[in-house]
Design an enzyme around this catalytic site. Structure first.
Site, short mmCIF file in Angstrom:
data_model
loop_
_atom_site.label_atom_id
_atom_site.label_comp_id
_atom_site.label_asym_id
_atom_site.label_seq_id
_atom_site.Cartn_x
_atom_site.Cartn_y
_atom_site.Cartn_z
N TYR A 52 0.82 -1.21 0.00
CA TYR A 52 0.00 0.00 0.00
C TYR A 52 0.86 1.27 0.00
O TYR A 52 1.60 1.55 0.95
CB TYR A 52 -0.97 0.01 1.19
CG TYR A 52 -1.93 -1.19 1.21
CD1 TYR A 52 -2.09 -2.01 0.09
CD2 TYR A 52 -2.67 -1.50 2.34
CE1 TYR A 52 -2.96 -3.09 0.10
CE2 TYR A 52 -3.54 -2.59 2.37
CZ TYR A 52 -3.66 -3.39 1.23
OH TYR A 52 -4.52 -4.47 1.25
N HIS A 110 0.13 -12.02 0.62
CA HIS A 110 -0.93 -11.19 0.01
C HIS A 110 -1.74 -11.95 -1.05
O HIS A 110 -2.94 -11.75 -1.17
CB HIS A 110 -0.29 -9.94 -0.60
CG HIS A 110 -1.17 -8.74 -0.59
ND1 HIS A 110 -0.72 -7.47 -0.36
CD2 HIS A 110 -2.51 -8.61 -0.77
CE1 HIS A 110 -1.72 -6.61 -0.41
NE2 HIS A 110 -2.82 -7.28 -0.67
P1 NAP Z 1 -14.11 -0.89 1.10
O1 NAP Z 1 -13.71 -0.91 2.52
O2 NAP Z 1 -15.16 -1.82 0.64
O3 NAP Z 1 -14.55 0.58 0.66
C1 NAP Z 1 -13.73 1.70 0.92
C2 NAP Z 1 -14.42 2.93 0.34
O4 NAP Z 1 -15.69 3.09 0.99
C3 NAP Z 1 -13.65 4.21 0.58
O5 NAP Z 1 -13.85 5.01 -0.56
C4 NAP Z 1 -14.32 4.84 1.79
O6 NAP Z 1 -14.30 6.25 1.77
C5 NAP Z 1 -15.76 4.37 1.58
N1 NAP Z 1 -16.47 4.24 2.86
C6 NAP Z 1 -16.08 3.55 3.95
N2 NAP Z 1 -17.00 3.63 4.92
C7 NAP Z 1 -18.00 4.39 4.41
C8 NAP Z 1 -19.24 4.85 4.94
N3 NAP Z 1 -19.63 4.49 6.17
N4 NAP Z 1 -20.02 5.63 4.14
C9 NAP Z 1 -19.64 5.95 2.89
N5 NAP Z 1 -18.48 5.55 2.35
C10 NAP Z 1 -17.68 4.79 3.10
O7 NAP Z 1 -12.88 -1.13 0.12
P2 NAP Z 1 -11.35 -1.53 0.18
O8 NAP Z 1 -10.51 -0.45 0.70
O9 NAP Z 1 -11.06 -2.08 -1.18
O10 NAP Z 1 -11.30 -2.80 1.18
C11 NAP Z 1 -11.11 -2.69 2.57
C12 NAP Z 1 -9.71 -3.12 2.99
O11 NAP Z 1 -9.49 -4.48 2.67
C13 NAP Z 1 -8.58 -2.41 2.25
O12 NAP Z 1 -8.45 -1.07 2.65
C14 NAP Z 1 -7.43 -3.30 2.57
O13 NAP Z 1 -6.95 -3.10 3.89
C15 NAP Z 1 -8.10 -4.68 2.41
N6 NAP Z 1 -7.94 -5.24 1.05
C16 NAP Z 1 -7.20 -6.38 0.91
C17 NAP Z 1 -7.02 -6.93 -0.35
C18 NAP Z 1 -6.22 -8.19 -0.49
O14 NAP Z 1 -5.87 -8.57 -1.62
N7 NAP Z 1 -5.94 -8.86 0.59
C19 NAP Z 1 -7.57 -6.32 -1.48
C20 NAP Z 1 -8.33 -5.16 -1.32
C21 NAP Z 1 -8.52 -4.65 -0.04
P3 NAP Z 1 -13.33 7.18 2.67
O15 NAP Z 1 -11.94 6.61 2.60
O16 NAP Z 1 -13.48 8.51 2.04
O17 NAP Z 1 -13.83 7.18 4.10
#
Ligand code: NAP
Length: 281
Positions: A52, A110
């Site tokens: 990241y 990962h």
């Molecule tokens: P997510 O958590 O599904 O969505 C994040 C998005 O939603 C951001 O734009 C955030 O905005 C918004 N958001 C969050 N809470 C909200 C709310 N209550 N109301 C409105 N909007 C909201 O997506 P993600 O970041 O892809 O996944 C979560 C985590 O999983 C990642 O950050 C990472 O740590 C992990 N991940 C792991 C892998 C892997 O391969 N292992 C892949 C992808 C992700 P703001 O930031 O503006 O608050």
């Protein structure tokens, strides 16, 4: 905030944690304040990765948890290209330095890569013996890849499998999730809010979420998270760089849906057909 046992680790963790992917693009001070607000609200499982922001996000997390390390269940990930036996240990040392800590609570591969899995897992066990990581797991592993990990390391060693799981992507329910449940491996749902593409309130599913949210005095996102967490093996790590989002997500950790409500969501967001492998972003 509901808590549950995290795989075989013996640790009880909040069902909602905090993701950090792409946080280097956010306003730094606001994102760090949001992570701290999350800790205040019990979102102590913080998920990051050397990937990241090419290390920048681990530095932000290090700043957010400074002085609060013992409150945090800190997870990071090694990139597959670094996951040789020696490369994994070196990558972990770099992550520890950026995070300004002496140990990770959880270290993940990962996604499956080209280095032999037995070498990565040997490095994980060496790091565990040295006290640099307290548990290890995998991410983006399908049931066959998981079976290989269990065959190498033995039962009770793989703490979790972090997988793509949200209302419009339920493919892991067919095989990867049942495998984890049979082997006592925690399932950590990543992108649980669809990575920013949440169902529109005008869609059929969006209307069901709104109706259930109103019945619980909550929000559609809280209902969505509660649905994903309806099984005892599940945890979710939504990413939020705004404190108001963190607060909304934290409150989902207390929302429990009835069987009938879960059935309505199941119908509105069907899990679809079984496909080979696990879905990824
Ligand atoms: P997510 O958590 O599904 O969505 C994040 C998005 O939603 C951001 O734009 C955030 O905005 C918004 N958001 C969050 N809470 C909200 C709310 N209550 N109301 C409105 N909007 C909201 O997506 P993600 O970041 O892809 O996944 C979560 C985590 O999983 C990642 O950050 C990472 O740590 C992990 N991940 C792991 C892998 C892997 O391969 N292992 C892949 C992808 C992700 P703001 O930031 O503006 O608050």
């Amino acid at each position: 905030m509901q808590k549950r046992s995290f795989g075989p680790t013996g640790r009880r963790l909040p069902v909602i944690g905090q993701g950090t992917w792409n946080m280097e693009r956010d306003d730094r001070a606001r994102a760090i304040a949001a992570l701290r607000r999350g800790l205040d609200l019990g979102l102590t499982h913080v998920d990051t990765a050397e990937l990241y922001g090419s290390g920048e996000v681990e530095e932000m997390v290090g700043e957010a948890i400074a002085g609060r390390r013992d409150e945090v269940f800190l997870a990071s990930k090694v990139l597959p290209e670094n996951a040789s036996r020696r490369g994994t240990i070196a990558a972990c040392e770099r992550s520890l330095a950026r995070l300004r800590t002496d140990r990770l609570d959880l270290y993940l591969l990962h996604w499956p890569g080209n280095h032999p899995l037995k070498d990565t897992l040997a490095a994980f066990e060496e790091l565990t013996q040295a006290g640099k990581i307290l548990a290890w797991g995998v991410s983006n592993f399908d049931e066959q890849e998981l079976a290989e990990a269990v065959a190498i390391a033995g039962e009770g060693r793989v703490a979790c499998n972090q997988l793509l799981y949200h209302l419009e992507e339920r493919a892991i329910e067919h095989a990867a999730m049942p495998y984890c449940e049979e082997h006592g491996i925690a399932v950590v749902a990543y992108s649980p809010l669809g990575s920013g593409r949440f169902p529109s309130p005008r869609s059929r599913g969006g209307r069901v979420l709104a109706e259930l949210a109103a019945a619980h005095g909550g929000t559609p996102r809280q209902v969505a998270l509660a649905f994903l967490l309806r099984r005892p093996s599940l945890f979710a790590i939504p990413k939020a760089s705004r404190s108001e989002h963190v607060e909304e997500n934290a409150a989902a950790g207390d929302l429990v849906l009835s069987e009938d409500e879960a059935r309505r969501i199941d119908e509105a967001f069907p899990r679809g057909r079984r496909r080979p492998g696990v879905p990824t972003l």
